[in-house]
Scaffold this motif. Structure first.
Motif, PDB file in Angstrom:
ATOM      1  N   LEU A 225     -41.270 -21.947 -28.750  1.00 30.37           N
ATOM      2  CA  LEU A 225     -40.195 -21.686 -29.720  1.00 30.37           C
ATOM      3  C   LEU A 225     -39.201 -22.845 -29.764  1.00 30.37           C
ATOM      4  O   LEU A 225     -38.754 -23.253 -30.831  1.00 30.37           O
ATOM      5  CB  LEU A 225     -39.438 -20.420 -29.326  1.00 30.37           C
TER       6      LEU A 225
ATOM      7  N   VAL B  83     -31.881 -22.712 -34.100  1.00 28.42           N
ATOM      8  CA  VAL B  83     -31.826 -21.278 -33.794  1.00 28.42           C
ATOM      9  C   VAL B  83     -32.317 -20.465 -34.997  1.00 28.42           C
ATOM     10  O   VAL B  83     -33.081 -19.507 -34.847  1.00 28.42           O
ATOM     11  CB  VAL B  83     -30.395 -20.851 -33.390  1.00 28.42           C
TER      12      VAL B  83
ATOM     13  N   ILE C  54     -31.256  -6.326 -35.203  1.00 25.81           N
ATOM     14  CA  ILE C  54     -32.338  -6.048 -36.156  1.00 25.81           C
ATOM     15  C   ILE C  54     -33.529  -5.434 -35.429  1.00 25.81           C
ATOM     16  O   ILE C  54     -34.166  -4.500 -35.916  1.00 25.81           O
ATOM     17  CB  ILE C  54     -32.764  -7.331 -36.898  1.00 25.81           C
TER      18      ILE C  54
ATOM     19  N   VAL D 156     -34.194 -16.731 -28.301  1.00 30.59           N
ATOM     20  CA  VAL D 156     -33.382 -17.098 -29.466  1.00 30.59           C
ATOM     21  C   VAL D 156     -31.918 -16.756 -29.208  1.00 30.59           C
ATOM     22  O   VAL D 156     -31.017 -17.558 -29.465  1.00 30.59           O
ATOM     23  CB  VAL D 156     -33.878 -16.365 -30.730  1.00 30.59           C
TER      24      VAL D 156
ATOM     25  N   MET E  96     -36.040 -20.727 -35.050  1.00 27.29           N
ATOM     26  CA  MET E  96     -36.678 -19.973 -33.970  1.00 27.29           C
ATOM     27  C   MET E  96     -36.755 -18.490 -34.333  1.00 27.29           C
ATOM     28  O   MET E  96     -37.792 -17.845 -34.146  1.00 27.29           O
ATOM     29  CB  MET E  96     -35.901 -20.169 -32.667  1.00 27.29           C
ATOM     30  N   THR E  97     -35.643 -17.958 -34.833  1.00 28.01           N
ATOM     31  CA  THR E  97     -35.645 -16.547 -35.237  1.00 28.01           C
ATOM     32  C   THR E  97     -36.697 -16.311 -36.304  1.00 28.01           C
ATOM     33  O   THR E  97     -37.515 -15.390 -36.205  1.00 28.01           O
ATOM     34  CB  THR E  97     -34.276 -16.145 -35.818  1.00 28.01           C
TER      35      THR E  97
ATOM     36  N   MET F 259     -26.703 -10.241 -33.540  1.00 34.27           N
ATOM     37  CA  MET F 259     -27.237  -9.925 -34.865  1.00 34.27           C
ATOM     38  C   MET F 259     -28.769  -9.920 -34.839  1.00 34.27           C
ATOM     39  O   MET F 259     -29.418  -9.015 -35.373  1.00 34.27           O
ATOM     40  CB  MET F 259     -26.715 -10.922 -35.897  1.00 34.27           C
TER      41      MET F 259
ATOM     42  N   ILE G 186     -40.475 -16.361 -35.270  1.00 26.60           N
ATOM     43  CA  ILE G 186     -41.017 -15.141 -34.651  1.00 26.60           C
ATOM     44  C   ILE G 186     -41.516 -14.196 -35.738  1.00 26.60           C
ATOM     45  O   ILE G 186     -42.571 -13.569 -35.600  1.00 26.60           O
ATOM     46  CB  ILE G 186     -39.949 -14.439 -33.787  1.00 26.60           C
ATOM     47  N   THR G 187     -40.767 -14.133 -36.843  1.00 29.68           N
ATOM     48  CA  THR G 187     -41.141 -13.196 -37.908  1.00 29.68           C
ATOM     49  C   THR G 187     -42.403 -13.646 -38.654  1.00 29.68           C
ATOM     50  O   THR G 187     -43.004 -12.845 -39.367  1.00 29.68           O
ATOM     51  CB  THR G 187     -40.003 -13.004 -38.935  1.00 29.68           C
TER      52      THR G 187
ATOM     53  N   PHE H  53     -32.661 -10.838 -41.464  1.00 26.01           N
ATOM     54  CA  PHE H  53     -33.112 -12.004 -40.692  1.00 26.01           C
ATOM     55  C   PHE H  53     -32.600 -13.315 -41.312  1.00 26.01           C
ATOM     56  O   PHE H  53     -32.211 -14.238 -40.607  1.00 26.01           O
ATOM     57  CB  PHE H  53     -34.646 -12.027 -40.587  1.00 26.01           C
TER      58      PHE H  53
ATOM     59  N   VAL I 148     -28.983 -13.827 -40.374  1.00 26.96           N
ATOM     60  CA  VAL I 148     -28.842 -14.343 -39.009  1.00 26.96           C
ATOM     61  C   VAL I 148     -29.032 -15.856 -38.995  1.00 26.96           C
ATOM     62  O   VAL I 148     -28.254 -16.597 -38.385  1.00 26.96           O
ATOM     63  CB  VAL I 148     -29.863 -13.670 -38.057  1.00 26.96           C
TER      64      VAL I 148
END
Lengths: 426, 426
Positions: free
Chosen positions: A302, A258, B265, B229, A261-262, B261, A265-266, A226, A229
């Motif tokens: 987001l 970006v 995941i 995303v 945002m990724t 990518m 989420i995590t 992650f 990315v």
């Protein structure tokens, strides 16, 4: 600005060489680069700074050295005469030293405003609380957006890659400066937990107790993925300019957004996202747009997270700090046997995990508990049942607060720290 | 190229109006845009195409209509005289109709090469297998990289936003064209599972059995978030050119790679990533680089996934197909009561989920099973224990294969379909 409501009354008792938050104590002649006002991510100059490592540069795990190093930090409360009541709070990847606010960029409360303050869980009438922006950060501490004193230019990507170990080594210099030989407690969540663990391994005699929240002893393959990315998103943005964006007056806002945002989420959980947003539409009466605007509330949320993050964070700092997390592995120097890292540790540990945290899942805390137990350490462990995911340590989570409160209270009583003074009613 | 090894011997028995894979059957005068050779994502012209909806445009859920529509598809095996042995395979988001290969772009085997073929689990000596590239796709079926016949220009972002319902409606036209009134079975994983469910709801009388693998009746908030995303990463790439990149001779490779990518995941699982990569370094003898190159194998793997994806997929197709998935919600037209979507369904259902799938977790399959049961449907359900995550349906997962095999075998025996002919030894 001040670091906490109690400061005005308690400051007179502060030892002379200590500067609480609110007092600029810049010893070096090395200010942050004055970016054009309004530049996204620009750092206000009114940080609380100290320059260390002037005479003795900081050795880094990479083999490089760094010095002088500026650390931006916040303190609250008063260090007692025995210097035995200091709590070091370690912040997470995108946090900073503003555990209480208002934050100078966002104007919002600090990230642990609910927990730290007079009469609160981490009671600043009892404890002297220190939090420093990490090495590589962008809120005043030396990092890639600082000036390289050798060249007079912005470090950018020429800044050395740093590790969690380097961050902690810099913090140790800060504690030296503050005259704190031994911490009553080191506390941190997420990357803060990594720092706390690193503290306990690198300076076991300096850490009486360690509270490790939603952490791990090493960054997992999925978490590295992650982070990668996020880094690729930043480096793919043409405005990143090979890391030299500040010199070009540009900011890789889209890439950084970006990445955020990724990552965001995590930090949550599927149940929490479902509870909070589900499939709710922005405009329920109009239905979906059959287009690519933010039809769903979760999309809008987001996008907002991405857009607001780029105003307060530096893209290169994001690269360096994520890299430090990826490199973190306490077991690696011990042939993968984590217990060896903790041999004969004198530190009292408390580990807390969250049941819905899939970024640093409970299994990773359990593995640390097993290793500590194998090293005959004194360790407590609680998994808090919650649907709030990794970010639960930043949120109103009563079971977490009760655990932390109980652990600190027991510790303080044993240490004979002064009981809390009830807040005067006026 | 041919669609399968058995075609050369079985084709003579194929009904005259059917064109198996390998035979170009372009009825319309509307070829794919001949992109410059070597353009990333360019589609070979030797696809197996049929143009439908020439006289009766396809009505879309958005209210728009589309026609003519070209569908690229692959068939294998022979449709029997009763036309009762057709299996429709529905592909996932980034899949296509090349269930068997070699794939015309990558040269690799098809995505279900192990399962589909003579003597294999989906035995093409017994079944007539059809798979079509979805509406909005980029491997020959009409989508944003097709020409708008009204303007003679590339559709790009002027292509109407489509839904899973629209994809299935187009597939129904293909089945009409192929003379298949009723499917022996519709099978699909992930977005393919969404299509199978949609088939069972939109055309219940045309679906004898439905195999729903790693699917859901609606896209969750977290999944919408991940898709958003990906879309933001693509749209943030300056080479996207507002969706008009093909006209400018550009391709948003970096944005599409980041989207891939992130998504990739989510197709795996933490345990699988740990087992496969852990914290293994690219160059163990040299240690970490203290830089931003791919130190860890998992980083290198992800970068490779991104780089290879952009060679075979179209960025706008990615936007449209992810949007179709986001919009999917079978319960919405029934006030959120999913069971009502399946009232009096004559279809026999088989649901399969994977224990480590966190993108379409088992709980979502269970919810479908509950709704089907409440609708008095005939339903079987198996959760396969595996660490392979969502993509397990594409991988060698014996327990999954046994389940699928057993379900199909029982169904075929009941339907009196001809037993398998042993492969001749030569």
């Amino acid at each position: 600005m001040t670091g906490g409501r109690a400061l005005s009354t308690l400051c007179p008792r502060t030892l002379g060489r200590l500067r609480p938050a609110g007092v600029l104590c810049l010893f070096g002649a090395w200010p942050l680069t004055p970016l054009p006002p309004g530049t996204p991510g620009s750092v206000p100059l009114e940080n609380h700074l100290v320059t260390v490592c002037q005479d003795a540069p900081l050795p880094l795990d990479s083999g490089a050295t760094l010095g002088p190093v500026t650390l931006a930090y916040q303190t609250q409360g008063v260090l007692n005469a025995e210097r035995s009541n200091a709590i070091l709070v370690c912040h997470a990847l995108t946090g900073d030293h503003y555990i209480t606010g208002p934050h100078p960029v966002t104007g919002k409360p600090g990230w642990w405003e609910d927990l730290v303050g007079p009469g609160k869980l981490i009671d600043t009438r009892r404890y002297f609380v220190v939090c420093a922006n990490v090495l590589g950060g962008c809120m005043g501490t030396t990092g890639p957006r600082s000036i390289n004193p050798d060249t007079g230019q912005l470090w950018g990507l020429t800044f050395p890659v740093i590790t969690i170990g380097d961050m902690v080594r810099a913090q140790a210099r800060l504690l030296d400066h503050l005259g704190i030989e031994r911490l009553f407690c080191a506390i941190g969540g997420s990357m803060g937990a990594m720092q706390v663990l690193q503290w306990s391994v690198a300076y076991p005699e300096r850490v009486q107790a360690a509270v490790v929240i939603a952490g791990s002893w090493r960054h997992s393959a999925q978490n590295i993925a992650f982070h990668e990315v996020g880094r690729q998103a930043i480096m793919a943005d043409p405005d990143w300019c090979g890391g030299d964006y500040l010199s070009h007056g540009r900011v890789p806002q889209r890439g950084l957004a970006v990445a955020r945002m990724t990552a965001h989420i995590t930090y949550l959980s599927e149940p929490a996202l479902h509870r909070k947003f589900g499939r709710k539409l922005q405009n329920p009466s109009e239905g979906v747009s059959y287009g690519f605007e933010a039809d769903f509330q979760v999309e809008s949320y987001l996008r907002h997270q991405g857009a607001s993050f780029v105003k307060r964070f530096d893209a290169n700092s994001y690269l360096y700090i994520t890299r430090a997390m990826d490199y973190f592995d306490l077991a690696a120097p011990h042939d993968g046997v984590l217990a060896r890292a903790f041999q004969k540790t004198p530190t009292r540990f408390c580990l807390i995990s969250f049941s819905s945290d899939w970024l640093f899942p409970t299994a990773e805390s359990r593995a640390i508990v097993r290793a500590l137990t194998a090293a005959a350490a004194n360790v407590s462990f609680v998994e808090v049942t919650t649907d709030k995911g990794h970010d639960a340590f930043l949120l109103d989570e009563p079971a977490f607060h009760e655990t932390l409160s109980g652990f600190l209270e027991g510790l303080a009583q044993k240490a004979g720290l002064a009981p809390r003074v009830p807040e005067a009613r006026s």
